[in-house]
Design an enzyme around this catalytic site. Structure first.
Site, PDB file in Angstrom:
ATOM      1  N   TYR A 100      -5.217   4.931  -4.185  1.00 21.97           N
ATOM      2  CA  TYR A 100      -4.076   5.408  -3.411  1.00 21.97           C
ATOM      3  C   TYR A 100      -4.555   6.578  -2.563  1.00 21.97           C
ATOM      4  CZ  TYR A 100      -1.035   2.883  -6.729  1.00 21.97           C
ATOM      5  OH  TYR A 100      -0.417   1.943  -7.509  1.00 21.97           O
ATOM      6  N   PHE A 109       6.941  -2.213  -8.251  1.00 24.90           N
ATOM      7  CA  PHE A 109       8.063  -2.554  -7.374  1.00 24.90           C
ATOM      8  C   PHE A 109       9.352  -2.660  -8.201  1.00 24.90           C
ATOM      9  CE2 PHE A 109       5.534  -4.757  -3.708  1.00 24.90           C
ATOM     10  CZ  PHE A 109       5.048  -3.526  -3.324  1.00 24.90           C
ATOM     11  N   PRO A 110       9.677  -1.644  -9.006  1.00 26.57           N
ATOM     12  CA  PRO A 110      10.878  -1.733  -9.845  1.00 26.57           C
ATOM     13  C   PRO A 110      12.170  -1.820  -9.039  1.00 26.57           C
ATOM     14  CG  PRO A 110      10.043   0.518  -9.820  1.00 26.57           C
ATOM     15  CD  PRO A 110       9.002  -0.333  -9.153  1.00 26.57           C
ATOM     16  N   LEU A 111      12.120  -1.388  -7.777  1.00 21.39           N
ATOM     17  CA  LEU A 111      13.289  -1.480  -6.897  1.00 21.39           C
ATOM     18  C   LEU A 111      13.143  -2.629  -5.901  1.00 21.39           C
ATOM     19  CD1 LEU A 111      13.887   2.320  -6.248  1.00 21.39           C
ATOM     20  CD2 LEU A 111      15.123   0.810  -7.793  1.00 21.39           C
ATOM     21  N   GLY A 163      12.653  -2.469  -1.835  1.00 22.57           N
ATOM     22  CA  GLY A 163      13.719  -2.419  -0.843  1.00 22.57           C
ATOM     23  C   GLY A 163      14.314  -3.759  -0.474  1.00 22.57           C
ATOM     24  N   THR A 198      18.863  -7.688  -1.446  1.00 23.78           N
ATOM     25  CA  THR A 198      19.774  -8.128  -0.398  1.00 23.78           C
ATOM     26  C   THR A 198      20.628  -9.285  -0.909  1.00 23.78           C
ATOM     27  OG1 THR A 198      18.108  -9.649   0.474  1.00 23.78           O
ATOM     28  CG2 THR A 198      18.144  -7.445   1.411  1.00 23.78           C
TER      29      THR A 198
END
Length: 283
Positions: free
Chosen positions: A60, A205-207, A210, A213
């Site tokens: 990172y 990517f727990p959310l 983005g 939808t």
């Protein structure tokens, strides 16, 4: 009542809702994002809010996220676990090269030790299994580092249930980091194995990055309104309710968004709400 803590390696308790550092770097996890002092402030705020699990990786930045952690938090609080990863080399914002030869892993671990300013890394995760190197050789290198006192616990990133079972037959594994969220539950078999063997599962990517939808967004919005919360908070609360092994580490470069994410631990979802969320399918 859901548990707020998980015992990593059956010996190190951490708060299940942690903090990930990828968003402290630029697009593609390459280079800096904004002012360095702002990134340092977010890391310090996370610890002030009670975070005891910080997830990072040597690529990172590359290297930048580990350097920021040390700048912000060293000397580290006694209860803080810093988990990093090795086994991938970056040559641009879109180029990722798996590098799992034993000599590469040893060199990467030594470099992370220097950047984090520690003698032992609490949790060192193999970022990807190298298909060109036998698993036994990759894990053998990490085992050598553990016996030398440079690693406390070994974790894996992006593995199948069969690969995890094979790894567990070769050495002690403390954690897995696979993609898992409300709309992506493809690692259900891995999660079940983690539950059965007492391993932490750090969903990346727990959310859903983005992508919440369609019907999922509508259902989340309704439940969020009932709780006076955001859709992201409900998504994180669902993970905490879903399994006691799940330890999400959402990342952000915003202090306000950090507070919002961490406040998700206070949300209690009803059985009906959990059933409604469980029934959601990717749009």
């Amino acid at each position: 009542m859901i548990s707020q803590t998980f015992s990593l390696g059956a010996e190190r308790p951490v708060r299940r809702l942690g903090f990930g550092t990828a968003q402290l770097t630029g697009p593609g996890y390459w280079g800096p994002r904004g002012d360095r002092a702002d990134a340092v402030a977010v890391l310090r705020r996370a610890v002030e809010r009670g975070v005891t699990l910080i997830d990072t990786a040597d690529n990172y930045g590359p290297e930048l996220a580990e350097e920021l952690i040390a700048e912000a938090l060293h000397p580290y609080p006694a209860d803080l676990v810093v988990a990093t990863k090795g086994g991938v080399v970056r040559t641009s914002d879109s180029a990722w090269h798996i590098a799992g030869r034993p000599e590469q892993l040893r060199a990467m671990c030594e470099a992370s030790l220097r950047r984090l300013r520690v003698e032992t890394i609490d949790l060192y995760q193999l970022h990807r299994l190298d298909p060109e190197v036998p698993m036994a050789e990759q894990l053998g290198a990490l085992d050598e580092l553990r016996r030398a006192g440079k690693i406390r616990h070994i974790g894996l990133d992006t593995v199948s249930a069969d690969q995890l079972a094979q790894a567990l037959s070769l050495t002690c594994i403390a954690s897995v980091q696979n993609r898992f969220n409300l709309l992506d539950r493809g690692s259900e078999a891995v999660l079940k194995l983690c539950e059965g063997r007492g391993l932490a599962f750090l969903p990346w990517f727990p959310l859903a990055n983005g992508a919440l939808t369609g019907d999922a967004a509508a259902a989340l919005a309704q439940i969020a309104e009932r709780h006076g919360a955001s859709r992201g908070q409900i998504s994180l609360a669902w993970l905490l309710h879903r399994s006691p092994a799940l330890c999400p580490t959402p990342g952000t470069a915003s202090p306000a968004h950090l507070d919002e994410n961490l406040d998700a631990a206070r949300i209690r979802l009803s059985a009906g709400e959990l059933s409604e969320l469980e029934a959601l399918q990717p749009s």
